[in-house]
Design a protein around this motif. Structure first.
Motif, PDB file in Angstrom:
ATOM      1  N   LYS A 177     -39.675  28.599  52.746  1.00 48.81           N
ATOM      2  CA  LYS A 177     -40.875  28.135  52.054  1.00 48.81           C
ATOM      3  C   LYS A 177     -40.572  27.061  51.005  1.00 48.81           C
ATOM      4  CE  LYS A 177     -43.004  31.305  54.386  1.00 48.81           C
ATOM      5  NZ  LYS A 177     -43.735  30.934  55.619  1.00 48.81           N
ATOM      6  N   LYS A 178     -39.332  26.564  51.000  1.00 48.74           N
ATOM      7  CA  LYS A 178     -38.970  25.517  50.040  1.00 48.74           C
ATOM      8  C   LYS A 178     -39.214  24.152  50.665  1.00 48.74           C
ATOM      9  CE  LYS A 178     -35.495  28.282  47.619  1.00 48.74           C
ATOM     10  NZ  LYS A 178     -34.073  28.389  47.203  1.00 48.74           N
ATOM     11  N   GLN A 179     -39.387  23.190  49.775  1.00 50.24           N
ATOM     12  CA  GLN A 179     -39.752  21.842  50.220  1.00 50.24           C
ATOM     13  C   GLN A 179     -38.598  21.154  50.948  1.00 50.24           C
ATOM     14  OE1 GLN A 179     -40.549  18.299  47.471  1.00 50.24           O
ATOM     15  NE2 GLN A 179     -42.629  19.056  47.853  1.00 50.24           N
ATOM     16  N   ILE A 180     -38.960  20.377  51.972  1.00 51.81           N
ATOM     17  CA  ILE A 180     -37.983  19.576  52.708  1.00 51.81           C
ATOM     18  C   ILE A 180     -38.305  18.111  52.462  1.00 51.81           C
ATOM     19  CG2 ILE A 180     -37.116  18.906  54.988  1.00 51.81           C
ATOM     20  CD1 ILE A 180     -37.765  21.661  55.989  1.00 51.81           C
ATOM     21  N   ASN A 181     -37.331  17.390  52.005  1.00 53.58           N
ATOM     22  CA  ASN A 181     -37.490  15.964  51.794  1.00 53.58           C
ATOM     23  C   ASN A 181     -37.110  15.250  53.084  1.00 53.58           C
ATOM     24  OD1 ASN A 181     -37.421  13.282  51.024  1.00 53.58           O
ATOM     25  ND2 ASN A 181     -36.586  13.726  48.977  1.00 53.58           N
ATOM     26  N   SER A 182     -38.006  14.426  53.593  1.00 52.53           N
ATOM     27  CA  SER A 182     -37.751  13.744  54.857  1.00 52.53           C
ATOM     28  C   SER A 182     -36.537  12.831  54.795  1.00 52.53           C
ATOM     29  CB  SER A 182     -38.982  12.921  55.268  1.00 52.53           C
ATOM     30  OG  SER A 182     -40.095  13.753  55.454  1.00 52.53           O
ATOM     31  N   GLU A 215     -33.696  13.575  53.267  1.00 51.44           N
ATOM     32  CA  GLU A 215     -32.444  14.326  53.281  1.00 51.44           C
ATOM     33  C   GLU A 215     -32.028  14.644  54.706  1.00 51.44           C
ATOM     34  OE1 GLU A 215     -33.285  18.947  52.678  1.00 51.44           O
ATOM     35  OE2 GLU A 215     -34.181  17.738  51.059  1.00 51.44           O
ATOM     36  N   ALA A 216     -30.728  14.883  54.913  1.00 49.66           N
ATOM     37  CA  ALA A 216     -30.185  15.034  56.266  1.00 49.66           C
ATOM     38  C   ALA A 216     -30.085  16.481  56.718  1.00 49.66           C
ATOM     39  CB  ALA A 216     -28.799  14.374  56.346  1.00 49.66           C
ATOM     40  N   GLY A 217     -30.340  17.409  55.853  1.00 50.49           N
ATOM     41  CA  GLY A 217     -30.079  18.806  56.190  1.00 50.49           C
ATOM     42  C   GLY A 217     -31.237  19.538  56.822  1.00 50.49           C
ATOM     43  N   PHE A 218     -32.001  18.892  57.679  1.00 45.98           N
ATOM     44  CA  PHE A 218     -33.113  19.587  58.334  1.00 45.98           C
ATOM     45  C   PHE A 218     -33.093  19.265  59.820  1.00 45.98           C
ATOM     46  CE2 PHE A 218     -34.925  15.431  57.465  1.00 45.98           C
ATOM     47  CZ  PHE A 218     -35.701  15.165  58.573  1.00 45.98           C
ATOM     48  N   ILE A 219     -33.848  20.075  60.576  1.00 49.51           N
ATOM     49  CA  ILE A 219     -33.973  19.879  62.019  1.00 49.51           C
ATOM     50  C   ILE A 219     -35.414  20.153  62.407  1.00 49.51           C
ATOM     51  CG2 ILE A 219     -33.402  22.269  62.653  1.00 49.51           C
ATOM     52  CD1 ILE A 219     -31.853  21.104  65.055  1.00 49.51           C
ATOM     53  N   CYS A 244     -45.492  22.010  68.160  1.00 47.56           N
ATOM     54  CA  CYS A 244     -45.008  22.543  66.890  1.00 47.56           C
ATOM     55  C   CYS A 244     -44.505  21.424  65.976  1.00 47.56           C
ATOM     56  CB  CYS A 244     -43.897  23.557  67.146  1.00 47.56           C
ATOM     57  SG  CYS A 244     -43.217  24.312  65.643  1.00 47.56           S
ATOM     58  N   ARG A 245     -43.316  20.924  66.279  1.00 47.33           N
ATOM     59  CA  ARG A 245     -42.676  19.841  65.522  1.00 47.33           C
ATOM     60  C   ARG A 245     -42.518  20.165  64.041  1.00 47.33           C
ATOM     61  NH1 ARG A 245     -39.896  17.128  68.720  1.00 47.33           N
ATOM     62  NH2 ARG A 245     -39.857  15.377  67.254  1.00 47.33           N
ATOM     63  N   LYS A 246     -42.332  21.442  63.728  1.00 47.46           N
ATOM     64  CA  LYS A 246     -42.121  21.840  62.337  1.00 47.46           C
ATOM     65  C   LYS A 246     -40.674  21.572  61.941  1.00 47.46           C
ATOM     66  CE  LYS A 246     -45.628  25.501  62.333  1.00 47.46           C
ATOM     67  NZ  LYS A 246     -45.868  26.966  62.211  1.00 47.46           N
ATOM     68  N   LYS A 247     -40.498  21.268  60.662  1.00 46.77           N
ATOM     69  CA  LYS A 247     -39.162  20.997  60.117  1.00 46.77           C
ATOM     70  C   LYS A 247     -38.577  22.256  59.480  1.00 46.77           C
ATOM     71  CE  LYS A 247     -40.180  16.129  59.118  1.00 46.77           C
ATOM     72  NZ  LYS A 247     -40.278  15.109  58.049  1.00 46.77           N
ATOM     73  N   TYR A 248     -37.281  22.472  59.701  1.00 47.90           N
ATOM     74  CA  TYR A 248     -36.569  23.619  59.139  1.00 47.90           C
ATOM     75  C   TYR A 248     -35.285  23.132  58.468  1.00 47.90           C
ATOM     76  CZ  TYR A 248     -39.466  26.794  61.966  1.00 47.90           C
ATOM     77  OH  TYR A 248     -40.502  27.493  62.516  1.00 47.90           O
ATOM     78  N   ASN A 299     -29.491  28.665  60.933  1.00 42.28           N
ATOM     79  CA  ASN A 299     -28.079  28.865  61.329  1.00 42.28           C
ATOM     80  C   ASN A 299     -27.561  27.772  62.270  1.00 42.28           C
ATOM     81  OD1 ASN A 299     -27.904  31.347  59.889  1.00 42.28           O
ATOM     82  ND2 ASN A 299     -28.909  32.394  61.611  1.00 42.28           N
ATOM     83  N   ILE A 300     -27.885  26.530  61.944  1.00 44.08           N
ATOM     84  CA  ILE A 300     -27.363  25.398  62.714  1.00 44.08           C
ATOM     85  C   ILE A 300     -26.447  24.584  61.810  1.00 44.08           C
ATOM     86  CG2 ILE A 300     -27.976  23.249  63.912  1.00 44.08           C
ATOM     87  CD1 ILE A 300     -30.491  24.544  64.856  1.00 44.08           C
ATOM     88  N   ASP A 301     -25.139  24.692  62.069  1.00 49.31           N
ATOM     89  CA  ASP A 301     -24.179  23.952  61.250  1.00 49.31           C
ATOM     90  C   ASP A 301     -24.042  22.525  61.766  1.00 49.31           C
ATOM     91  OD1 ASP A 301     -22.630  24.123  63.544  1.00 49.31           O
ATOM     92  OD2 ASP A 301     -21.412  25.789  62.801  1.00 49.31           O
ATOM     93  N   ASP A 302     -23.174  21.759  61.125  1.00 53.39           N
ATOM     94  CA  ASP A 302     -23.027  20.344  61.478  1.00 53.39           C
ATOM     95  C   ASP A 302     -22.537  20.152  62.903  1.00 53.39           C
ATOM     96  OD1 ASP A 302     -23.864  19.654  58.962  1.00 53.39           O
ATOM     97  OD2 ASP A 302     -21.846  19.384  58.143  1.00 53.39           O
TER      98      ASP A 302
END
Length: 223
Positions: free
Chosen positions: A9-14, A16-20, A27-31, A37-40
């Protein structure tokens, strides 16, 4: 526009690189990648391979429902095709029987007599007399190929009762098969499915299929 991760429920900045992003079009929701649990290393594999995608848990749970909707649509299409085929058979049997113009020169509506023609050729219980008006010539096969081999092949490919397939090997009665390099067959199936014999997908590579013309007719054409 900033979005909130459905997990934390925390904000995702478009930027930043740490989202998928969930790959489902609906859907196309950002996580946050850490939230799912998706590492680099895994993320790099997803980015480089178009056959691999990320779908959120919500979309995964909806997959059976989506498949059910697709199956329902496919069934509707199949029913529509069957109805069209039935109308085609009806027109086939009515063709030429109802004149467009009567003797008075005026057009009259044709009678809509429903005609249904069965197309299930898998029944062993009901014996039906079918029309066999045309034949094809098929080859080249190895000389040890039997008529039963060809019949079994067509019965499987066309989903047709093997008793409805007529097949004759085109060799002379006194021919020595060991001296022949190949053999041919003449084949027929009920007229209403005859054109399916010209479907190249049902024959092995290299097989040639052509209309069969009796030798007597060939001699007449030469005169």
């Amino acid at each position: 526009m900033a979005e909130n991760c459905p997990k934390c429920k925390k904000q995702i900045n478009s930027k930043e690189a740490g989202f998928i992003i969930c790959n489902s079009d609906d859907c196309r929701k950002k996580y946050h990648r850490t939230c799912v649990n998706i590492d680099d290393a895994v993320y790099d594999v997803i980015q480089k391979n178009p056959m691999i995608s990320f779908n959120c848990d919500e979309c995964k749970n909806q997959s059976p429902k989506a498949l059910a909707r697709i199956e329902e649509k496919v069934n509707k299409v199949c029913n529509g095709v069957n109805q069209i085929q039935g109308r085609m058979y009806q027109q086939y049997f009515q063709f030429g029987n109802q004149p467009a113009n009567n003797l008075d020169g005026k057009k009259h509506p044709q009678q809509n007599n429903l005609i249904v023609v069965g197309n299930n050729c898998n029944s062993d219980r009901l014996q039906v007399v079918c029309d066999y008006g045309r034949w094809v010539q098929v080859g080249k096969f190895a000389t040890n190929t039997s008529e039963e081999d060809v019949i079994d092949h067509l019965a499987e490919e066309l989903k047709i009762n093997k008793n409805l397939v007529k097949c004759t090997k085109l060799v002379k009665n006194d021919a020595n098969l060991s001296q022949l390099s190949y053999c041919k067959f003449k084949i027929s199936i009920p007229d209403y499915r005859f054109n399916e014999l010209f479907n190249e997908a049902i024959w092995p590579s290299g097989v040639m299929v052509s209309p069969f013309t009796p030798r007597s007719q060939l001699n007449q054409n030469r005169i």
